[in-house]
Each structure stands twice: as structure tokens, then as C-alpha cells.
Design a protein around this motif. Sequence first.
Motif, mmCIF file in Angstrom:
data_model
loop_
_atom_site.group_PDB
_atom_site.id
_atom_site.type_symbol
_atom_site.label_atom_id
_atom_site.label_comp_id
_atom_site.label_asym_id
_atom_site.label_seq_id
_atom_site.Cartn_x
_atom_site.Cartn_y
_atom_site.Cartn_z
ATOM 1 N N LYS A 151 0.834 -1.201 0.000
ATOM 2 C CA LYS A 151 0.000 0.000 0.000
ATOM 3 C C LYS A 151 0.872 1.254 0.000
ATOM 4 O O LYS A 151 1.892 1.323 0.678
ATOM 5 C CB LYS A 151 -0.904 0.009 1.236
ATOM 6 N N GLY A 155 -1.956 4.530 -3.847
ATOM 7 C CA GLY A 155 -2.467 3.236 -4.299
ATOM 8 C C GLY A 155 -1.592 2.103 -3.810
ATOM 9 O O GLY A 155 -1.547 1.824 -2.611
ATOM 10 N N THR A 180 -1.808 -8.973 -1.821
ATOM 11 C CA THR A 180 -2.201 -7.774 -1.080
ATOM 12 C C THR A 180 -2.387 -8.232 0.358
ATOM 13 O O THR A 180 -3.010 -9.265 0.583
ATOM 14 C CB THR A 180 -3.487 -7.181 -1.673
ATOM 15 N N ARG A 222 -5.540 3.153 -7.656
ATOM 16 C CA ARG A 222 -6.680 2.308 -7.308
ATOM 17 C C ARG A 222 -7.502 1.941 -8.542
ATOM 18 O O ARG A 222 -8.121 0.876 -8.603
ATOM 19 C CB ARG A 222 -7.578 3.016 -6.283
ATOM 20 N N ASP A 223 -7.465 2.845 -9.522
ATOM 21 C CA ASP A 223 -8.249 2.526 -10.731
ATOM 22 C C ASP A 223 -7.515 1.563 -11.663
ATOM 23 O O ASP A 223 -7.975 1.261 -12.755
ATOM 24 C CB ASP A 223 -8.650 3.805 -11.475
ATOM 25 N N ILE A 229 -10.157 -6.148 -4.587
ATOM 26 C CA ILE A 229 -8.934 -6.403 -3.831
ATOM 27 C C ILE A 229 -9.077 -7.753 -3.138
ATOM 28 O O ILE A 229 -10.100 -8.032 -2.512
ATOM 29 C CB ILE A 229 -8.676 -5.290 -2.782
#
Lengths: 381, 401
Positions: A151, A155, A180, A222-223, A229
Motif C-alpha cells: 500500500k 495506491g 495484497t 486504485r483505478d 482487492i
Amino acid sequence: MSGQTAPSLLLNDEQQMLSKTAHQFIRDRAPVARIRTLRDSKDETGFSRELWSEMAELGWLGLQIPEPYDGMGLGFFDLCVVLEQSGRELMPEPFVSTLLLGTQALLLGGTDAQKKALLPGIASGETIVTLGYEEAGSHGDVSKVATTARKSATGFELSGEKLQVLDGHLAERIIVSATTSGSGYTLFLIDPAHSGVTITRQFRIDGLNAAIVQLDAVPVGRDDIIGEIGGGAVLLEAVFDRAAVGLSAQMLGAAEQAFADTINYIKEREQFGVPIGSFQALQHRAVSVYTELVLTRSVVLAAARAIDDAPDDVPRLASLAKAIASETFKHAAKEAIQMHGGIGVTDEHDIGFYIKRAQATYMTFGKPSHHRQRWAELHGY
Amino acid sequence: MSDLNAFREEARAWVRENAPEALRGTSGSGPFEGYWGGAKCEQTDPDLLRWRDLGIEKGWTAPSWPKQYGGAGLSHAHEEIIHAEMKAIGVPRPVAGQGLAMFGPVLLEYGNDAQRAAHLPGIARGEVRWCQGYSEPNAGSDLASLQLKAERDGDEFVLNGQKVWTSHANLSDWIYCLTRTDPNAPKKQMGISVILADLNTPGITVKRIDLISGYSPFCETFFDDVRVPVGNLVGKENEGWTIAKAILGHERSSIGRSIARQPGSAQREVVGRARKHLGVAEGVIPDPLLRDEIAALGMLEEAFHLTLARIQQSAASGTPGSEASITKIVGTDLKQMRFELGMKVAGADGLGWEGPGFDEDDLQYTRDWLRSRASTIEGGSSEIQKNIVSKRVLGLPEGKK
């Protein structure tokens, strides 16, 4: 068949026409011998962008892409009609990377914005989008993901290494899996032009083009997430199911062609004063390959049909198609070499390309034993 | 197509309304399962008999035969639907056997009106049971070498010789025979005629053959100056080979189809036996190699069913061609693979022949396993089927045999 009524396994008139046209076009324009020329000339692209554009103009690349994204809005079944023919001449064009991995990931998990940005370019033949999943320690198990997504303020930052990323050497976008924290793994869309990305071309036996993709703290927004996620495993499984079916259609075409070339050869090649195709030792083995081809066609058509019409049936039919097509293609390719005799093991003859592709496809999107275990699980044992 | 869809609804409704409860889930609904009938039939099961009568009344024992011969005058596509609907709930066809599956269709095509009128209604009603006189002691795979002599004597043929592997001749009423009517024909395929004989005719003797399974489904049938009227000749004299091949086509596709049973049933059977013998009542069978083998069987089974469906969807006519050979090769392989695996999971429990220490199901299964070894031989061996595909489909040149 889970129900009593089998799905339609026939091509309609338009699909038959498409199959014929594609067969003719590919035989004339994309003969398998190109694999040798491209290899020996160390061609930078590794396939023909002109041919790819022409096929785009014929509408073949956008067959399954919905109309709002400049495609034809037809089904996966229609795409498989073209894939089968592309397999006949082992075309090295980016069918698997772009139409099977990239496009399916976008269709299944992409946002409207992501689709708008990439699908029209795919349909027009300009954009190559691929997906990297193989890693040094994965040995075919795509859930072993060492690539990480950390992170960041804006993003994530991606670090790791993907191997044998198909057409990774010139893709505009690469989708990669990365873990993640605490939530499994996620699929991200990266731009290889970014300074943290290093691309190294790889050369494989089968004439498909691939690259090592190294990621060193590559920032993504993020896009650039595809799907949810932590939803990478579920999404990738669905993408692989479709990709496995599409690849099976290519394998079917490739096995058919290797077999047809072999039958022609044993009708003409004479030893002991007669065509070797008159020997029962070869005839019965040829029939064994033929019966496998008949079965393979049925399972490939059924799986392709399920992707359009019966989504619940896709996992088991995709495993069925991939397992059977892999074994059939390998068998057909081995017999093709044996029946060609000495000339079959020379680089001069084209038939040897088929066993190389058969080996590569066998190992891609799960080898048959993986799919048989999955089939067993899906059937409750 | 919409007509067929509507008919499917109609067939489904009729079958589900009329099929006796007790028969549901008991059958793969193949052409050789269920009530075979004939004068020697001792079947007393009231459900089978009621189902037979309902089928006869509806004309659905032979749906694609003309009404005047006991059929319903429907197309082959309609017939397929009726059989599929019976299979869907696992009830047998109302009448089964070689007369319906093999001989009848060929008599419809090659027989004359008098023969059709004389023989088809009895088959459709399950009153007359037919068997096939093809193989001889010296004519197996090389069927055209057959020697059963049929000599013309006035209004009669006089038959002398022997047939072998005549299925259920001991339970049958009539036999259709391949006979040698011209011993001097330039090719052995010429000079063969199809002749029908009532098995009660003096001079016919039937003897059962015991198989490795202990079953005796086949017989030897001897002909000693057997006299039959010339009207029993089907088609033209000396031109019977074409008819013989047509019957073989029906036989091969029937064998393939009778193996098909319900989709998934072979896999379920082997999984069930594995669970029983390995003591794993549910969940994952903890042997990945065995799972792999069972899955390979299940996949072949599914591929076979999908292929049958594909052939059926693309078939315009009702006469099986070379796809019948493919169906037989794959179907019999599948059957043997299923039994081999079913025996493998049983281990020593599968070694019983009879008596104490073995359960009934296992004893039965072992007999059926032994019986399954014949499936790649009967109806034309797999090797003969491969010769046929090699020549007719792949166009490979004929060599020395």
C-alpha cells in the motif's frame, strides 16, 4: 452432461462461413513455416502486425467484444471458431495473450473505464494486453504469488518477477497478480513504460513470444485494480477457464492439421513398393488419433457453448476440454513425427513444430492431471 | 425445431404420466434392455407387461415405423426424443431387442410389402423375438467367407450348415440368416443372400455356449436340410451383402448406444465401488492416483455422450454410417475401462465366483466384468472397426490383410 438435453454442438450457417473463410485466409497467409523464419531472423516483434491488423479489419479480433467497445458483440463460441483455425498453422500472433488473457480479464473483472480504454484498441488490432502469472516458484500453481503489492499513499507499489509473460515484450498493458496484505492476491493493470518495469525477451520452443517482467516498486493507482482487492484468485480462475477453452480450440485445430498432414504423407510415402499408409500397424494407430479428434471436437464445442449459455457448467467443461485436448494434441503430434519417420525429426520439415506447440499448450492453464483432480473435486470425490 | 420442442414436451408428459413407478431408475433405456418378448418369453413382472402394452397402444415401441406395421409413423428425430425422455427417468423402452433395433429397420428398407406385413407388427408388439445368424465357425471377422448353404429346390430353399454366436437363439422365434446361395461367385461378398427362418422348422438345432462369465447369451445353431419357402428371401438373391452391412451398422450403433446409459453413470458406479471397498463413505477419496484414473474415465464418458449428441444433431438420416464404427470403438473401450477400474478398486473382494464370503453385488459385478471382455469382439471387433474407419473415413489404401 449435467442435464439430459445436450447443448447444441453444431455451427450455424454464419459460423460455418466464418470457419471456412478463416481456414482459407490462414492457410494462404499464415503458413506454419513462418515459425522458422521468425525464429531464424530473430524478428523483433515475433509475429506479423500487418496480419493482426488485417484480421482485426475482418472483425475477428472483436468477435466477442461487446458493441459499446467497438466489437461485434457475438459469443465466445464464435471466437473459438477462429481460434481453431489459427491453431492449424500454429499462428504466433497474440491470440492467447490478448484475446484470451487480457480481453477475458477485462470482460470478467474490468471497470467500464478500463474496458473503454483498452477493448476498442484490442478489437482494432492496435493494442496488445497480456497477463503475467508464472513465477520462479509457482510450478503451475498460480496461487503461489511472490509478487507483492504494498500500500502507498496513492495506491500500491508492485515488486516481483513474472516469467514467460506471453507477448510481454510489446504489450501496451500487462495484468499481473500480486499479493495484497491479508487478503490473498489481486490483479493489477500496469503500464510497462513505467521506469520500474524491466522487460527481457524470452524465446520458447513453440514460437510464441514471451518475456520476463521485473517489477521494482512500480506505482499503480486504485483505478488500475481489476476486480476486487483480494479477488484475484476467483477472477483468475474464471479467466483461466475461458483461456483454457480458447486454447483447447487452438489445440483442436493444430491436432487436426498435424493429423491431416500425416495422413497425406502416409498415403504418398512408399516403402517396400507400397504406400506406408496401407500398413495396418499405421492404420490402426491413425484411427486411434482420429477417434480422439472426434471426441475432442465434441468437448471443445460443448465448453465453448457453456461459456456463452451455461456459466455454471464452465468449470467442469473447461477442465474436460483442456485435459482431453491436451492429451489429443500431444498424441497426434507424437504420432505425426513417428509416421513421418526420419524427415519428421529434421528442422527442415514443418511437422516438428507441432510437438513443440503441443508441449507448450499441455503445460499452459493447467496440465491434464491438474484438470482431472479438479474434475474429481467438482464431482464430489 | 419448434415442432420438435413441442413434441419433447408431449413425449415427456406422456412418459412421466404412464411409465410405471417401479421401473423408474432401473434402466439405461438402451435398445437391448428390458422386455424382449417372443413366444418363449416367461416374463411375469406386471409393470414390464403394463409398460409394454401402453407402448404398443401408443405405437411407441417402434415410433419411427409406419402405423400399419405397429409404429407411430414419426421421424427418427421424434424417435430419438421419445427414447431420450425414457432414458431421462431411467425406464426401459417398452419393448427391446434385435428385432426392433437391427432387423426391423432393415426389413423396412429392403423387404417387400408381404414380408413387412408378416413380420414387423409381431416385432413391434413384442410377440416375435428375432435372432441373428451371421458368424460361422470359419467366418468371424472375415464374415464374407460364410458357408451356410442355401440351395433352391422348387419353391423352397434348403439350408445346410452352422451359425455361431447366435445371440439368444434358444429364446427366439425366428432367425435372419446370411446364407451362401452362389458358391461360385467371383467374389466372396457376391453370392450371399439374406433368408429368414422360423426356428421351429424341422432340422434346426440350437445349443448354448458357456462363456468365461458363466453366462450363456450366445448359441450355436445347426441347420440340417432345413426347408424354408422362397418368399423368405429378403432383397435379391446373391445380393445380400449390402443388407448384411446395413444390419451391422445398426448393430454397431446399437451396441455403442446401449453402452451409453445415463451420462455420468459409469463414473458414479466406480466412485460408489471405491467408496464401498476403501471405506470412504463421503468426501475426497484420499488417493490422488485413483482419483486421476476415475476422472479420466468420467471425462471419457462425458466426451462420449457429447459425441453421441453431436452425431445425433448432425445426422440427417436414420441409417448409421461410419460414425457407428467410432461409436462402437469408443463405447466398448469406455465399458471395459469402467469394469477394469471397478474391479481394481474392489481388490480381493472382486475375486469371488460364487458361494460364501462374497456379497451378491460383487459376485454380479465380477461376472459382468468378464462379460465385458466380449464387447470389443462382438458385432465386429475393434480391429475390424478400425479397418473400416481407416478405409472409409481416412481413405487409406487397402493393404494385405
